[in-house]
Design a protein around this motif. Structure first.
Motif, short mmCIF file in Angstrom:
data_model
loop_
_atom_site.label_atom_id
_atom_site.label_comp_id
_atom_site.label_asym_id
_atom_site.label_seq_id
_atom_site.Cartn_x
_atom_site.Cartn_y
_atom_site.Cartn_z
N ALA A 30 -0.18 6.31 1.75
CA ALA A 30 0.06 4.87 1.66
C ALA A 30 -1.31 4.23 1.54
CB ALA A 30 0.80 4.36 2.89
N THR A 35 2.47 -0.98 4.10
CA THR A 35 3.23 0.15 3.57
C THR A 35 3.16 1.33 4.53
OG1 THR A 35 2.69 -0.56 1.32
CG2 THR A 35 3.54 1.67 1.58
N GLU A 38 5.61 0.80 7.30
CA GLU A 38 6.98 1.04 6.83
C GLU A 38 7.29 2.54 6.82
OE1 GLU A 38 9.53 0.57 2.70
OE2 GLU A 38 7.88 -0.82 3.09
N HIS A 39 6.35 3.33 6.32
CA HIS A 39 6.54 4.78 6.29
C HIS A 39 6.58 5.36 7.70
CE1 HIS A 39 6.12 4.31 2.15
NE2 HIS A 39 5.12 5.13 1.87
N THR A 175 13.19 7.68 -0.88
CA THR A 175 11.73 7.70 -0.96
C THR A 175 11.13 8.78 -0.08
OG1 THR A 175 11.65 5.33 -1.43
CG2 THR A 175 9.64 6.33 -0.63
#
Length: 224
Positions: A30, A35, A38-39, A175
């Motif tokens: 990321a 981001t 989020e991951h 994802t």
């Protein structure tokens, strides 16, 4: 073992990814803190490597965010900020180790292995209801029965088990399991959820994969 690198220097991030993949790790990238958060919130990683100076959410803020959510994932800070005050802030934010740039490859690998060893042995299976997911053997177990899962079945089931009954959007599963650039569609998730439902049923599991329209999937335990 799965590692998330959150680093806005793309060349460095790609180099670290290549290095760690050659050592047998599964690595995802990321390039900014938001981001990365989020991951990391999916809970599927065994180790996080965080840069500090990133646009938006910096590494310190990301570490604090994860610790507020009671995430115990090991965090390795990798940064050019070498002042003692920065090290103290990083450790207080929740980092397990603080490595400054430039660094020696050997030291980085030693840190990664040490943090993963500390993590290893704590959890070798995830359990819900009468069902367990063996993380070492990639098998789904219920009583005396067990079934080996394919790599993608295992990744989907692990994601759902780690969510502890919380909903995971279909696009997040896509994802996390297939990757950003795989070209796979959301129907791939539906297919593998179908495979897992059949295996759970054949084992006599009291766990069901429930779908919530436009929300995602979650696990439910049948009430006896």
């Amino acid at each position: 073992m799965r590692i998330l690198i959150v680093e806005d220097e793309k060349l460095l991030a790609q180099s670290l990814k290549t290095l760690l993949e050659r050592k047998g790790f599964a690595v995802e990238l990321a390039y900014d803190g938001a981001t990365g958060a989020e991951h990391a919130d999916t809970g599927i990683y065994d180790l996080l490597i965080l840069d500090v100076m990133m646009p938006g959410l910096n590494g310190f803020e990301l570490a604090r965010h994860l610790r507020r959510r009671h995430s115990a994932v090991p965090i390795l800070m990798l940064t050019a900020r070498s002042d003692l005050s920065d090290r103290i802030e990083g450790l207080n934010a929740g980092a397990d180790y603080y490595l400054t740039k430039p660094f020696e490859i050997g030291e980085l690998l030693a840190c990664v292995r040490a943090l993963l060893r500390r993590q290893g042995g704590q959890v070798d299976q995830l359990r819900l209801g009468n069902t367990a997911l063996d993380l070492d053997a990639a098998t789904l177990c219920c009583g005396e029965k067990s079934l080996r899962l394919s790599a993608r079945e295992f990744d989907v089931m692990r994601l759902l088990m780690q969510a502890g009954g919380g909903n995971i959007p279909k696009e997040v599963i896509l994802t996390r399991v297939w990757g950003f650039d795989s070209g796979a569609g959301e129907n791939s998730v539906e297919v593998y959820v179908g495979f897992l439902r059949k295996k759970l049923k054949s084992l006599g599991s009291d766990v069901n994969i429930a779908a919530v329209r436009r929300v995602g999937y979650h696990l439910e335990v049948a009430q006896g």
